[in-house]
Scaffold this active site. Structure first.
Site, PDB file in Angstrom:
ATOM      1  N   GLU A   1      -9.164   1.949   5.921  1.00 24.16           N
ATOM      2  CA  GLU A   1      -9.676   1.573   4.630  1.00 24.16           C
ATOM      3  C   GLU A   1      -9.649   0.002   4.252  1.00 24.16           C
ATOM      4  OE1 GLU A   1      -8.808   2.408  -0.170  1.00 24.16           O
ATOM      5  OE2 GLU A   1      -7.320   2.792   1.402  1.00 24.16           O
ATOM      6  N   HIS A   2      -8.422  -0.407   4.531  1.00 26.39           N
ATOM      7  CA  HIS A   2      -8.172  -1.792   4.554  1.00 26.39           C
ATOM      8  C   HIS A   2      -7.435  -2.321   5.716  1.00 26.39           C
ATOM      9  CE1 HIS A   2      -6.881  -0.103   0.420  1.00 26.39           C
ATOM     10  NE2 HIS A   2      -7.794  -1.014   0.010  1.00 26.39           N
TER      11      HIS A   2
ATOM     12  N   HIS B   1       1.752   3.028  -3.243  1.00 24.80           N
ATOM     13  CA  HIS B   1       0.659   3.875  -3.912  1.00 24.80           C
ATOM     14  C   HIS B   1       1.024   5.250  -4.231  1.00 24.80           C
ATOM     15  CE1 HIS B   1      -3.033   1.520  -5.293  1.00 24.80           C
ATOM     16  NE2 HIS B   1      -2.788   0.926  -4.210  1.00 24.80           N
TER      17      HIS B   1
ATOM     18  N   ASP C   1      -7.580  -5.395  -4.234  1.00 25.93           N
ATOM     19  CA  ASP C   1      -7.387  -4.563  -5.332  1.00 25.93           C
ATOM     20  C   ASP C   1      -7.760  -4.969  -6.546  1.00 25.93           C
ATOM     21  OD1 ASP C   1      -6.280  -2.520  -3.367  1.00 25.93           O
ATOM     22  OD2 ASP C   1      -4.395  -3.217  -3.674  1.00 25.93           O
TER      23      ASP C   1
ATOM     24  N   HIS D   1     -53.185  19.414   7.473  1.00 32.16           N
ATOM     25  CA  HIS D   1     -52.626  17.869   6.783  1.00 32.16           C
ATOM     26  C   HIS D   1     -53.776  17.052   7.235  1.00 32.16           C
ATOM     27  CE1 HIS D   1     -48.767  19.566   6.930  1.00 32.16           C
ATOM     28  NE2 HIS D   1     -48.178  18.376   6.478  1.00 32.16           N
TER      29      HIS D   1
ATOM     30  N   GLN E   1       0.767  -1.217  -0.164  1.00 39.13           N
ATOM     31  CA  GLN E   1      -0.165  -0.052   0.109  1.00 39.13           C
ATOM     32  C   GLN E   1       0.803   1.334  -0.019  1.00 39.13           C
ATOM     33  OE1 GLN E   1      -3.498  -0.151  -0.451  1.00 39.13           O
ATOM     34  NE2 GLN E   1      -2.580  -2.196  -0.866  1.00 39.13           N
TER      35      GLN E   1
END
Length: 433
Positions: free
Chosen positions: A328-329, A262, A362, A421, A259
């Site tokens: 996230e992961h 990235h 992924d 109403h 990761q």
């Protein structure tokens, strides 16, 4: 290489986070988005030239470039994409909700109708890496949901004459996406949200924008929300790993590195009660990082404030830390990994056991890799077919059914001091004229 944070001695210490946050980036992207709204496609082209180093001849990618990219695609890459598409399509079809009709009383029905979004915009990053897999992750759930109009944007590349990366174009062609724009960053999201028709262009605005990106893409999503729906603020990637003495340190180190590859702002966090594992993973990082292709960005990521080895007293504290971090992961590499995973309530996606690395998700697990980052997993979900659908209630009552419940409506309306109403019911049931 990577710092250590000991929560055994200081349980109040702040968890690793990037120093630059979305709120800070809003000050940059707000004026940019406003400029795109005011000047349309010309502003997008100018920002592309400034930030991507190239001005495309046209924002929209001509069909012949899509066709050529697919024709030139490496057969092995095509096979990988086709497998990824098939697995994701299988899970999306299984997750697609069905219309439900409930009879609440004789003659009274409430239908929850599932309606696909009419037009969506998909964002595919193309900065440090051409994320062809993100074309799949965005497009397949939209198609399964039944979205009729799909536009996709990806940054122009100077080495490809202002076109998006050819592998991204090939994936678009493979999936039948023919409305593709050479636009990246916040300006691309603004183009999708506002469209360009009002400024003399041809881009129609979308109802929803999805896809990951850098911190400025995440900030643009926050800025544009309300004008357009978003999936989540999916910014720079992050991984957290809960691991104990049973974990293979080489596996853990490789996953942290994967990761970090990235982005220099990517976050890699190991949470462990084991000093021995922490030492072994550190040694593996020192062994594996120097041989990595993207050693420089990996080293920057691992050394940043967003990354750390977090030492905890036991797995109970590790679970608490993971839920507070809301990664996230999140990988679970422990004894009884499934039991630990069952205790996680905040994560974009959970990867259980030593043989389920994040890299699998992924590309070809059948799950989606567009996931909430920066702690947003405590309130947001990863991209799925549901993101591309709306629920619409269709209510049908007969006269008898209305008469049966009408007096309750009138009483409640009067309790709220909204007598008109109640009168709208009474005029039908004969109570008021």
């Amino acid at each position: 290489m990577i710092r250590r944070l000991d929560l055994r001695t200081d349980p109040t210490a702040e968890l690793p986070r990037a120093q630059q946050d979305v709120e800070h980036a809003l000050h940059v992207v707000g004026p940019l988005c406003d400029d795109v709204r005011a000047r349309g496609e010309e502003a997008v082209l100018e920002y592309g030239e400034r930030f991507d180093g190239v001005r495309p001849a046209s924002l929209r990618v001509a069909p012949e470039y899509l066709e050529k990219a697919l024709a030139d695609l490496d057969p092995a890459i095509r096979a990988g994409l086709e497998e990824s598409i098939a697995r994701l399509r299988t899970t999306c079809e299984a997750e697609l909700e069905q219309t439900v009709v409930t009879t609440v009383a004789p003659g009274a029905t409430v239908e929850r109708r599932i309606v696909p979004m009419q037009r969506v915009g998909l964002y595919v990053p193309g900065g440090l890496a051409p994320l062809v897999s993100t074309v799949v992750m965005n497009t397949v759930p939209a198609q399964v949901a039944g979205v009729g109009s799909i536009a996709l944007t990806s940054p122009p590349q100077a080495e490809f004459d202002g076109l998006p990366h050819p592998t991204i174009l090939a994936a678009c062609a493979l999936l039948g996406i023919d409305e593709v724009y050479a636009a990246g960053g916040a300006q691309a999201l603004a183009l999708l949200a506002y469209g360009s028709v009002a400024t003399g262009g041809s881009v129609q605005p979308v109802d929803l924008v999805t896809g990951p990106g850098n911190i400025y893409v995440a900030a643009a999503k926050r800025y544009l929300q309300g004008t357009v729906a978003i999936d989540s603020e999916a910014g720079p990637t992050e991984i957290a790993v809960i691991a104990d003495d049973t974990a293979d340190p080489a596996f853990v180190a490789a996953d942290l590195i994967s990761q970090s590859e990235h982005d220099p702002m990517a976050a890699s966090v190991l949470v462990t009660p084991s000093d021995a594992l922490a030492d072994a993973v550190t040694a593996e990082l020192e062994r594996q990082v120097p041989t990595a292709t993207h050693q420089a960005r990996i080293s920057t990521s691992l050394a940043g404030p967003q990354s750390a080895i977090v030492l905890v007293a036991d797995l109970d504290q590790a679970v608490d830390v993971a839920n507070a971090y809301a990664a996230e992961h999140l990988e679970i590499q422990t004894a009884e990994a499934a039991g630990v995973a069952a205790r996680i309530v905040n994560a974009g996606a959970i990867f259980v056991g030593a043989w389920t690395p994040v890299s699998l998700g992924d590309y070809a697990a059948g799950s989606n890799h567009v996931l909430p980052t920066a702690g947003c997993a405590c309130h947001s979900s990863g991209l799925s077919v549901r993101a591309f659908c709306k629920n619409v209630h269709v209510v049908t009552y007969t006269e008898a059914a209305l008469r049966e419940v009408g007096h309750h409506v009138e009483v409640l309306a009067n309790a709220e001091d909204l007598p008109s109403h109640g009168a709208a019911v009474g005029i039908r049931t004969g109570r008021t004229r």
